[in-house]
Design an enzyme around this catalytic site. Structure first.
Site, mmCIF file in Angstrom:
data_model
loop_
_atom_site.group_PDB
_atom_site.id
_atom_site.type_symbol
_atom_site.label_atom_id
_atom_site.label_comp_id
_atom_site.label_asym_id
_atom_site.label_seq_id
_atom_site.Cartn_x
_atom_site.Cartn_y
_atom_site.Cartn_z
ATOM 1 N N ASP A 128 -6.025 4.448 -4.446
ATOM 2 C CA ASP A 128 -4.748 3.761 -4.276
ATOM 3 C C ASP A 128 -3.544 4.623 -4.619
ATOM 4 O OD1 ASP A 128 -6.348 1.720 -3.576
ATOM 5 O OD2 ASP A 128 -5.694 0.312 -5.114
ATOM 6 N N SER A 170 -0.133 -3.528 -7.349
ATOM 7 C CA SER A 170 -0.997 -2.696 -8.172
ATOM 8 C C SER A 170 -1.162 -3.339 -9.537
ATOM 9 C CB SER A 170 -0.368 -1.315 -8.323
ATOM 10 O OG SER A 170 -0.983 -0.587 -9.354
#
Length: 575
Positions: A89, A478
């Site tokens: 990510d 996130s």
């Protein structure tokens, strides 16, 4: 030396590739790889890793896998190592690559499944580092239901900049500071060079460390195995012990679905809330539950969050990183504090063959530390993650409140139909204090892929606006996100959820105390807008992202792509 156990393969899957005269061609392949006759007739254990050179999260997994293989071999099994993908990510963030992130969770689970099925392996040790690889590996374990042990690859060591611990999130936020003129090129370069000083996964209580805590709380990982940072040699001993333990599970017949029960999932949700963990757990826990045939959706997760005190002062909402938690005793200390407070089901069985309570016997929560607070004196009385529902999100939404002072926000909408448009506007400071920034068509189907918005939220924080605006999306955030950021809004825009009908200037009210999120627009006006609504078409009309968009379900149920165990007619482990 471990005493080798002789195993009967009559009911093990690998008998289909190793036993009897008709399997002579199959055995010839194993001889070609240097296996002995004895090794061929042992149980076969898949040792699956997400090793690659994409990011520091995964780079140590191959080393740790060798320790696992040694443990399997010493305990009478034949380890068969294989790898699967990861999408990292931190590198996928802020551009179209992030559309592949959540998709990778399904690809990981599917690829481990088909590798195990295709080669008839009897058991599984799965090692993972990056965010989606942890739930992906655990999902495969439950889907296959062979004896399994999960092992986290470990967190990165914190960097140091101007005398303070820093993580990659500080770099993302520095981009916002740079765009606001608060940081120059030299400072930004100095920070990026020191923020990630070793291999390992992001060091705060972001998604990887959140799901690592979950692996211990659910009982799929050996106690303490989630704690040691990736560079520490003690991780190799956990690998060795994980390899030995999976062979003990082959002998006893204890399987993942015996371990991951509804109570175990509730324990996992407690740990997420108590640690101020990632909102992504609101996706991953329902997805894991589905693989076991258990209903445990976003509503169920959020009910646990409401009842759980927030006791771990971990980044991004707090002061400390994973290494600090490890140094006071690791995840077992967090679990012990929660067990002593009456927040965990201590009778859940784990991969050790003992209950959670038995595993924690003798664990002491140190007094001379402020990483973990007592449940009687928590950082806040309810969890660091909160569920929301209301006219804007009938299927629910989720927000991380750890470290936030203001839990209510009302303001006018500022709408964007993609993350790129929103990020561009934020970097140009084209928003006002009090705005509710809406990023839509980024859900599982609409993105497709349900991107995380860390680049945008970190830029806002870096500009000093983290507590001056709110942000809502049908996409994700996130685990490193902080500020009033509401994700997983459902139904998503792509299927005509209320988020698709918002216009600039509409008032939106969010109350994380009450758990509500309301669009202050009349039913008549919304009906009129719905009649004129035309869905947006995304540009991914072939390939993996198109396939994902056709199959994926609602975020509130885990954004899964198949019916799960409730529809299965056979379990792989019983072939």
């Amino acid at each position: 030396m471990t005493k080798e156990i002789k195993f009967n393969k009559d009911k093990l899957p690998s008998r289909h590739v190793t036993e009897g005269p008709e399997r002579a061609p199959h055995r010839s392949y194993y001889y070609a790889m240097g296996m002995t006759e004895e090794e061929i007739h042992r149980p076969f254990v898949g040792v699956a890793t997400c090793w690659n050179e994409a990011a520091p999260c995964n780079i140590a997994l191959s080393r740790q896998a060798q320790a696992v293989k040694k443990g399997v071999n010493e305990a009478g099994g034949s380890p068969r190592e294989f790898t699967t993908i990861t999408v990292t990510d931190g590198i996928a963030m802020g551009h179209a690559g992030m559309k592949s992130s959540l998709v990778s969770r399904e690809v990981i689970a599917d690829s481990v499944e088909v590798t195990m099925r295709g080669h008839c392996y009897d058991a599984l040790v799965g090692l993972a580092g990056c965010d989606k690889s942890l739930p992906g590996m655990m999902m495969a374990m439950l889907r296959l239901n062979v004896p399994s042990v999960f092992m986290y690859g470990g967190s990165i060591l914190p960097g140091t900049y101007k005398g303070k611990d820093v993580t990659v999130v500080d770099v993302f936020e520095a981009v916002g500071q740079y765009s606001a003129g608060k940081m120059d090129d030299k400072e930004l370069f100095e920070l990026e060079c020191v923020a990630c000083p070793s291999y390992g996964s992001c060091g705060g209580q972001f998604t990887a460390n959140t799901m690592a805590c979950v692996s211990e709380a659910m009982g799929l990982a050996l106690p303490g195995s989630a704690g040691a940072p990736a560079p520490y040699e003690s991780r190799d001993d956990y690998g060795l012990q994980s390899g030995k333990q999976v062979m003990s599970l082959v002998q006893s017949g204890l399987r993942p679905r015996d371990i991951v029960t509804l109570k175990a999932l509730e324990n996992a949700a407690v740990v997420v809330a108590a640690s101020g963990g990632s909102t992504n757990a609101g996706l991953h826990l329902p997805a894991i539950a589905s693989e076991a045939g258990i209903k445990f959706d976003l509503d169920d997760v959020c009910e646990i969050f409401k009842k759980t005190p927030y006791i771990a002062d971990l980044k991004p909402g707090g002061k400390y990183v994973a290494k600090d938690l490890y140094e006071i005793g690791g995840v077992p200390v967090l679990l012990k504090a929660l067990l002593d407070g009456g927040y965990l089901h201590g009778d859940c069985i784990t991969v050790t063959g003992k209950t959670l309570e038995e595993n924690l016997k003798g664990i002491i929560v140190p007094d001379d530390q402020d990483v973990i607070y007592p449940t009687t004196k928590p950082l806040s009385p309810t969890g660091g993650v909160v569920g929301l529902k209301g006219s804007l999100a009938p299927q629910g939404a989720i927000v991380k409140v750890a470290g936030m002072k203001n839990l209510k926000f009302t303001g006018p909408a500022r709408c964007f139909d993609s993350e790129e448009d929103a990020f561009s506007a934020v970097t140009r400071k084209e928003y006002k204090t009090g705005d509710v920034i809406v990023i839509r068509y980024e859900g599982p189907r609409g993105g497709p892929g349900m991107r995380e918005m860390l680049s945008t939220t970190a830029a806002l924080y870096g500009q000093g606006s983290g507590d001056k605006v709110a942000l809502i999306t049908d996409g994700r955030f996130s685990g490193a996100t902080r500020g009033f950021c509401v994700g997983h809004v459902g139904p998503e825009a792509a299927v005509g959820g209320p988020i698709a009908l918002i216009k600039d200037g509409d008032l939106i009210s969010i109350d994380a105390d009450k758990g509500t999120i309301e669009l202050e627009v009349s039913d008549d006006e919304l009906a009129k807008r719905r009649s004129n609504w035309i869905p947006l078409s995304h540009e991914f009309q072939s390939g993996a992202l198109w396939k994902y968009a056709q199959l994926v379900g609602n975020a509130s149920e885990g954004a899964i792509t198949h019916p799960g165990a409730k529809k299965e007619k056979h379990v792989y482990a019983d072939i």
